[in-house]
Design an enzyme around this catalytic site. Sequence first.
Site, PDB file in Angstrom:
ATOM      1  CB  CYS A 346      -0.985  -0.020   1.164  1.00 51.31           C
ATOM      2  SG  CYS A 346      -2.394   1.100   0.920  1.00 51.31           S
ATOM      3  CG  HIS A 443      -3.611  -3.348   3.624  1.00 51.32           C
ATOM      4  ND1 HIS A 443      -2.348  -3.030   4.044  1.00 51.32           N
ATOM      5  CD2 HIS A 443      -4.204  -2.172   3.278  1.00 51.32           C
ATOM      6  CE1 HIS A 443      -2.174  -1.710   3.967  1.00 51.32           C
ATOM      7  NE2 HIS A 443      -3.273  -1.178   3.500  1.00 51.32           N
TER       8      HIS A 443
END
Length: 519
Positions: A346, A443
């Site tokens: 991310c 994630h």
Amino acid sequence: MRVPDGAAVKGALLIAGTTSDAGKSVVVAGLCRMLARRGVKVAPFKAQNMSNNSVVTLDGGEIGRAQALQARACGLEPSVRFNPILLKPGSDRRSQLVVRGKAVDTVGAKDYFKHRQQLRGVVAEELASLRAEFDVVICEGAGSPAEINLRATDLANMGLARAADLPVLIVGDIDRGGVLAHLFGTVAILEPEDQQLISGFLVNKFRGDVDLLKPGLDQLYDLTGRPTLGVIPFAPDLWIDAEDSLGTVADAPVGRPRPPLGGQWLSVAAVRLPRISNSTDVEALACEPGLSVRWVEEPSRLAGADLVVLPGSKSTVGDLEWLRRTGIADALIARAAAGGPILGICGGYQMLARTIEDRVESGAGTVAGLGLLDLEIEFDDPKILRRAAGHTYAPDAPSSGIPVHGYEIHHGRVRAAGDRPWLELDGAPEGSVRGAIWGTHLHGALESDEFRRAWLREVAAAAGHPGFVVAEDVSVARVRDAQLDLLADLMAEHLDIPALERLITEGAPAGRPTLTVGK
């Protein structure tokens, strides 16, 4: 679970703490699991959380990761109902305000006042809805109720307890020392009406002979009129899903490293960014035997690592500047030139790009990334929130890809990418691979066991460790459930269950003494 007269347990309870990281989240998770195992229909609730560790729910929002774990303890899917207000700090003074799973504003402490009446209504509605649907709701406080400077705007501690008439148990971490003073002082500093709801104490992380502590607990009862309902022992095997950033300590190991199956270890250096988010992504690696995972904050710690992980960030541009200021950026660039494995997740993935255009999160405009991936990132609204599933990228034979799943929480969009995609999610390419550098917005991907094993074999080969053997039987989901069961066992063994039942069903006992400070 039954109260003494045989009536089914039905009610609610608030678990508060003397400090952040005192153990509120794990106590709530343990109570939820214990009740669920006994057939009680139970749900968790945290009115307001401040955390950059969040997950995407089935209903399309985001909540604190601790509430997702607590939901799992109850046998429930995560829902925005369990954490209707989430504050995600982007700096020391400003936080993103997430209401019912959606970002609605960026606020400072003073700005927050203008939202408080609306937020009180949100909290009241969600808690009332849960109490109507479930037999028991176990609520978690935030920080400490002793923060009396914030009492006027409090939604999660005594403000919630007073509004919903909840009995309150206060948890103190004895491992830090001074727990008896913390427990006494937390009660004494509160106004009399708040004190009446404080119904007892829990001591967390106790080591040694409890008989040596008992005289202190007896004196605490004499001073406050409130009993200690349990002394929970220190459990070294509890570590997964750390809610608080206090759990990501530099140079400390993540988890409990187990010996390798083969002749070689893999060492992992996870960069402890100032505004780290979803730090729990690396915990899946720490479940593996032969992996030593540590948080690092300075460049020398990268030198001996076989893998470096750049995790998520709530302040990508700000944390990128920190990488440059500390020398970690130069160490990463040198590492990439030498073929050393790097993983960006991310915000960490975004930092590996050539450029970042950010007029949303930091307002910095166009800034240079580390340039380790052929990637251009542009921040935009609305925030992307989605659960996603797919495979590793296999353009010639898509069905041969290894399954992977996770969730995305980010403002950054990939505007241009020249490297090979790493994944294919919901039919679209995602992430990047260049040599021994991997990056993704996803994630939780490392919790996909088959995917993690295959990727670790690539990492070991790139790091020159042919003697590292990947375990074939590690399941992150099983590790998580085993820890929840351990928590439930600790609660069942070390808490006064009949007294806990009475609090849940009958509420706070009347007539508890009021303490005064300075008299």
